[in-house]
Enzyme design. Sequence first.
Site, PDB file in Angstrom:
ATOM      1  N   ARG A  32       0.817  -1.216   0.059  1.00  0.00           N
ATOM      2  CA  ARG A  32       0.047   0.014   0.133  1.00  0.00           C
ATOM      3  C   ARG A  32       0.794   1.152   0.101  1.00  0.00           C
ATOM      4  NH1 ARG A  32      -4.378  -2.129   4.255  1.00  0.00           N
ATOM      5  NH2 ARG A  32      -5.526  -3.577   2.611  1.00  0.00           N
ATOM      6  N   GLU A  44      -0.762  -9.107  -5.033  1.00  0.00           N
ATOM      7  CA  GLU A  44      -2.131  -9.697  -5.679  1.00  0.00           C
ATOM      8  C   GLU A  44      -1.943 -11.206  -5.626  1.00  0.00           C
ATOM      9  OE1 GLU A  44      -5.071  -8.564  -4.411  1.00  0.00           O
ATOM     10  OE2 GLU A  44      -4.469  -6.583  -4.017  1.00  0.00           O
ATOM     11  N   THR A  50      -3.712 -17.035   0.168  1.00  0.00           N
ATOM     12  CA  THR A  50      -2.615 -16.750   1.242  1.00  0.00           C
ATOM     13  C   THR A  50      -2.830 -15.669   2.165  1.00  0.00           C
ATOM     14  OG1 THR A  50      -0.966 -17.800  -0.138  1.00  0.00           O
ATOM     15  CG2 THR A  50       0.002 -16.460   1.531  1.00  0.00           C
ATOM     16  N   LEU A  87       5.531 -20.918   0.337  1.00  0.00           N
ATOM     17  CA  LEU A  87       4.341 -20.254  -0.112  1.00  0.00           C
ATOM     18  C   LEU A  87       3.076 -20.902  -0.765  1.00  0.00           C
ATOM     19  CD1 LEU A  87       3.564 -17.296   0.650  1.00  0.00           C
ATOM     20  CD2 LEU A  87       4.363 -16.435  -1.566  1.00  0.00           C
ATOM     21  N   TYR A 122     -10.401 -11.721 -10.412  1.00  0.00           N
ATOM     22  CA  TYR A 122     -10.220 -11.570  -9.208  1.00  0.00           C
ATOM     23  C   TYR A 122      -8.786 -10.627  -9.247  1.00  0.00           C
ATOM     24  CZ  TYR A 122      -8.285 -11.026  -4.495  1.00  0.00           C
ATOM     25  OH  TYR A 122      -7.545 -10.199  -3.350  1.00  0.00           O
ATOM     26  N   ASP A 140     -13.801 -11.566  -3.705  1.00  0.00           N
ATOM     27  CA  ASP A 140     -12.990 -12.717  -3.035  1.00  0.00           C
ATOM     28  C   ASP A 140     -13.938 -13.069  -1.767  1.00  0.00           C
ATOM     29  OD1 ASP A 140     -12.793 -10.875  -0.965  1.00  0.00           O
ATOM     30  OD2 ASP A 140     -10.569 -11.139  -0.596  1.00  0.00           O
ATOM     31  N   SER A 295      -4.590 -28.124  -0.578  1.00  0.00           N
ATOM     32  CA  SER A 295      -6.006 -27.825  -0.340  1.00  0.00           C
ATOM     33  C   SER A 295      -6.975 -28.864  -0.695  1.00  0.00           C
ATOM     34  CB  SER A 295      -6.013 -26.616  -1.398  1.00  0.00           C
ATOM     35  OG  SER A 295      -5.716 -27.057  -2.568  1.00  0.00           O
TER      36      SER A 295
END
Length: 350
Positions: A32, A44, A50, A87, A122, A140, A295
């Site tokens: 930001r 993004e 995550t 990650l 997204y 999202d 996942s």
Amino acid sequence: MEIIRTRRYDVDQIVHPVVRWFRREREDLPWRRTRDPYRILVSEVMLQQTQVATALPYYGRFLARFPTARALARARLDDVLKAWEGLGYYARARNLHRAAARLDPFPRTVDGLRRLPGVGPYTAAAVASIAFGVAAPVVDGNVRRVVSRLLATADMKKIRAWLEANIESPGDFNQGLMELGRRVCAPRNPRCRLCPMSKSCRAFARDVVDKFPPRKKSKPLPHHDVGLGVVWRRGRVLIQRRREDGLLGGLWEFPGGKRRPRESYEACVRREIRQEVGIAVAVRASIAVVDHAYSHFKVSLHAYACDYVAGRPRGDVRWARLRELDRFAMPAANRALLASMAPSAYNQKR
Ligand code: SF4
């Protein structure tokens, strides 16, 4: 009595308060503090699937290593995967690496961004709205939950239509909704008294917040038992590189695979290594069992120390010293396996 809501009402009573709340309360996050669209794109992509806290250290390290799109485009995929190691969802790193070669000039529209590898609706809407102020709503899980409660509806078409009709100050509104979902309108026990939309929230007014969005019953994840071989030859161990187009694509791992019904782990390890790598091994001893959840499934890796016997390894393989394995990007479960091996069991130079 139900409030009759016009667009003006929604913008004044909902959108502007969210934007003001975000400008006042937003967390100071590194992505930001920049207007550089490449850095916003990296953030993004990292934030897909995550949590912010997990992505934060990776973001700083990744940009220190690849500060510009050009630097990323010129890098070797192995180095990009190494920077991404831990990650997860490695297709993101492979796609970002490919996309980097197509960022001069940087696409400024949702359609242009969507043509980049790995950029879906997204991410395209998030980057376009935050970097360029394009009026593209981001949907999202957090935004879906917030707006589902705000409108007391589970209908995604209504949620999208409301967002499209009312979006103003797109970058801050999108980020405001996402941050509200993360910090205030949490899945359980939302803090409605602190919410800038509480006066207009239908679910709150009707005391049915926990009904929105309706929860889906999650199915138990399938579980696989996998036999792995840590194959020794002259003080080195064998690792192989996974195909680039699949799960964990491009990462390095110990060879092995799923155990068949009624097969022993030792037989599984011998068979898998013969089939995958084309060499014969002697299985020596069990060294560790590591459980890991992805996942869509869970695995238990049953690792065995093996000795090379015969054959010429095929495919993308390396014989590496243990201390050299740090240089290779490996899946988290293989790293956990390395960490959990008792030195006496694996650190024998054969
Ligand atoms: Fe969520 Fe409560 Fe705000 Fe409604 S009032 S959006 S339920 S935090």
